[in-house]
Design a protein around this motif. Structure first.
Motif, short mmCIF file in Angstrom:
data_model
loop_
_atom_site.label_atom_id
_atom_site.label_comp_id
_atom_site.label_asym_id
_atom_site.label_seq_id
_atom_site.Cartn_x
_atom_site.Cartn_y
_atom_site.Cartn_z
N SER A 167 4.24 19.97 36.49
CA SER A 167 5.27 19.69 35.49
C SER A 167 4.66 19.35 34.13
N THR A 168 5.52 19.27 33.12
CA THR A 168 5.06 18.92 31.78
C THR A 168 5.20 17.42 31.51
N ALA A 169 5.44 16.63 32.56
CA ALA A 169 5.58 15.18 32.38
C ALA A 169 4.32 14.53 31.78
N ALA A 171 4.38 14.99 28.08
CA ALA A 171 5.35 14.10 27.43
C ALA A 171 4.78 12.70 27.31
N GLU A 207 2.15 12.67 24.57
CA GLU A 207 2.76 12.75 23.25
C GLU A 207 3.26 11.36 22.82
N GLU A 224 5.40 24.41 24.29
CA GLU A 224 6.34 23.55 23.57
C GLU A 224 5.69 22.24 23.16
N PHE A 225 4.51 21.93 23.74
CA PHE A 225 3.83 20.69 23.35
C PHE A 225 2.66 20.95 22.39
#
Lengths: 306, 360
Positions: free
Chosen positions: B220-222, B225, B228, B244-245
């Motif tokens: 996942s992209t957790a 996040a 960030e 997207e990051f």
């Protein structure tokens, strides 16, 4: 191993974040159970709240409106349970389990178009001088508003149940619904209100996960938190402040085990992974020495003719 | 899971309907795909589905594809593949490690249907296996990580302690150490491929303990996040670009590119020369892609990483080249010696310098 790498201040600050979702959901369920209703659908209401809050926050660009929508979504779903158990007199355990399955399915349907999207950021509380204070600043003043909301909610529920007339009526309905009915209280109405409140809290807890803790939407992302919330109510022997204590304990052990792993502690990882559950069970056993018992009418259906 | 059963049944109904359609257009090659996650997971399954779409694009009307998503690794997988085969699939791709035994079982029942299993090691006359050399991409990531870290602490979120993941940790560590002798890896095992809340907690923990680079082997992209939110931390996309990051925290990525392989295999079925084989391709043939290295990385570091990528691609450099020792100090590879595929496929040890034990 380098335990000095673990910063206790950050540990406490992050356990407060890890505990918030389960705490808000559990305190809502506590009110439901004090009114004599057992709603096992917390997980389903949480995940529904998670997607409702996420979708609305993305759509409007405002996390606040997202949280309101999450509460509304959870409450709406809980009204389905209220209709089944309070009016159709369905079995509460079966209806609650069905609600969880329904909520999981509904949320993945609603979430189809929201995978891979970033929600608007929820700002952290940042009070110029206070947040910079050593130790307490980071623990007490450096969080997002929902962390404080959770603590305030526990206090409010405690005050409501202990000191207000409405709280007394709610407890009476939970202890003996026939007597409460004989005194002229509207048992069904009070229970429906309690169920809706519990649903709203579960929805908020779910949205806390999808908007703040992870900031993204994934199917099934509550991953069992709703069940822990249910266990927490029993653990807390139906007392609000113990919900807070239990949530912090569970969150604390969860965060601590990750910290110990990262610090290279030489305990097999599998033991660390199960430690939050083990310690929760252990404390549950110790606290069961307390003779507080469940509300007497918990789980029983009420009909005025009986 | 009720919903998965429902989704699977719904997809099978669709497959039935399209199957009837295919019967009237018998010349079409029918290709089935079995996915472990939703096609919108942004990682592993997403990239497999991109491969499926590429097949459709390449062959147009000559091919027909069906897929079933969210298939649990177990009896459900066997049922889904059986129904695909019954509905006339000529070629079935099963895209998760846990489908290995179900694939073999179903393949025995349908000797005329070709099967392709991703990341497994069991083959049969009508079962091929394929996987990608992700560790080559990890070498590039490690190089960037070693240069970019200021705290000299790199955090690594592992999923399960299987050779695939351990290989990635070793490869990243060796190359980070090469460019930065002071680098140190902190490893957290999540025991899941995909649990955003847990991955986010793990990333935050590593950051709190001083890591300013996070590598992950979860889908996942957790962690992105979390990085960030923390500010001065960099991460890499895993399986998919996670653009997207970009440009920060995600500074580059390892991308699975299954499209050329899927097209080649469908072509083989059409030409009638499909054979059971084992494919393990890396950066060279394009099965592993390196996502754009963003401007957050200094130009000379980017250049070095790209040079390494090229060397891996043309075979002039192997990611596991001696001298290398195992964690316990025993010799593994002598000066200039490279690891053989057998050792890599079953890798169950850390290289010298890594702290901690591999959970058994």
């Amino acid at each position: 191993m380098d335990l000095s790498a673990i910063n206790p201040v950050l540990l406490i600050a992050s356990l407060m974040v890890a505990a918030t979702a389960v705490m808000i959901a559990a305190v809502g369920e506590l009110v439901v159970e004090r009114a004599g209703v057992l709603n096992l659908g917390v997980e389903g209401m949480m995940i529904t709240g998670a997607i409702c809050g996420f979708a609305v926050a993305v759509g409007t660009g405002s996390p606040t409106i997202g949280f309101v929508a999450a509460a509304a979504g959870g409450a709406l779903l809980s009204l389905l349970f209220a209709g089944l158990t309070q009016f159709a007199l369905a079995n509460q355990v079966a209806s609650g389990l069905a609600l969880t399955l329904f909520g999981l399915g509904l949320s993945s349907l609603l979430g189809q178009g929201y995978v891979g999207i970033k929600p608007p950021a929820t700002p952290r509380l940042d009070i110029p001088v206070l947040t910079d204070l050593p130790v307490v600043g980071r623990i007490l003043f450096g969080h997002d508003l929902m962390v404080y909301f959770g603590v305030a909610l526990v206090a409010a529920v405690w005050g409501f149940l202990t000191y207000t007339r409405a709280g007394l009526v709610l407890r009476a309905v939970g202890e003996n619904h026939d007597a409460a009915h004989a005194l002229g209280y509207k048992v069904r109405l009070i229970r429906v209100a309690a169920i809706a409140f519990g649903g709203a809290c579960a929805g908020l807890g779910g949205a806390y996960i999808s908007l703040i803790r992870v900031p993204q939407w994934t199917e099934g992302m509550t991953a069992g938190v709703g069940w822990i919330a249910l266990a927490l109510v029993v653990f807390a022997s139906w007392k609000p402040w113990r919900v807070l204590l239990g949530a912090y304990l569970f969150g604390g052990v969860t965060v601590l085990q990750l910290n110990l792993q990262a610090a290279g502690l030489a305990i097999p990882v599998e033991y660390l992974s199960m430690s939050p559950y083990l310690i929760t069970i252990l404390v549950l056993v110790i606290m069961s020495a307390d003779r507080s018992r469940a509300p007497a009418s918990l789980g029983r259906s009420f009909h005025a003719s009986q | 899971m009720q919903k998965r059963t429902f989704l699977a049944s719904a997809a099978m109904t669709l497959a039935l309907a399209t199957g009837a359609f295919a019967a009237s257009h018998a010349e079409k090659v029918k290709v089935g795909f079995v996915y472990v996650g939703p096609v919108g997971d942004g990682g592993w399954t997403y990239e497999h589905d991109q491969g499926r779409l590429a097949v459709e694009e390449e062959f147009g009307d000559a091919v027909e594809t069906v897929f079933v998503e969210n298939v649990p690794e177990g009896p459900d997988a066997e049922r889904v593949m059986t129904e695909m085969a019954l509905n006339g699939a000529d070629l079935i791709f099963s895209t998760s490690f846990g489908y290995m035994d179900p694939t073999i079982n179903v393949a025995q029942k349908f000797p005329d249907v070709k099967f392709e299993h991703a990341t497994g090691y069991k083959r049969a006359d009508n079962v091929s296996t394929y996987s990608a050399r992700f560790y080559e991409g990890r070498a590039v990531q490690g190089t960037i990580a070693g240069h970019m870290t200021e705290s000299n602490v790199v955090g690594y979120i592992g999923s399960y302690p299987i050779p695939e993941v351990i290989r990635g940790i070793n490869s990243a560590y060796i190359h980070a150490k090469k460019v930065n002798p002071d680098v140190e890896f902190k490893i957290v095992w999540a025991f899941t491929w995909f649990d955003p809340a847990k991955e986010a907690d793990a990333a935050r923990t590593l950051i709190e303990q001083g890591a300013d680079v996070i590598l992950q082997h979860t889908d996942s992209t957790a962690p992105q996040a979390a990085a960030e939110a923390a500010g001065n931390v960099i991460t890499f996309g895993q399986a998919s670009d996670m653009a997207e990051f970009a440009p920060k925290p995600r500074v580059s990525s390892i991308i699975d590119n299954w499209a050329p392989y899927y097209i080649a295999r469908v072509q083989a079925v059409m030409d009638g020369n499909w054979e059971s084989m084992d494919t393990w391709d890396g950066i060279g043939p394009g099965m592993v892609g390196i996502g754009e290295i963003t401007d957050a990385v200094p130009a000379e570091v980017k250049e070095e990483a790209l040079a390494l990528k090229d060397a891996l691609a043309d075979g002039s450099y192997h990611a596991f080249t001696g001298p290398l020792k195992k964690q316990d100090g025993s010799d593994w590879l002598a000066e200039g010696e490279t690891a053989d595929d057998g050792t890599l496929a079953g890798m169950n040890f850390y290289v010298e310098g890594l702290d901690g034990e591999i959970p058994q």
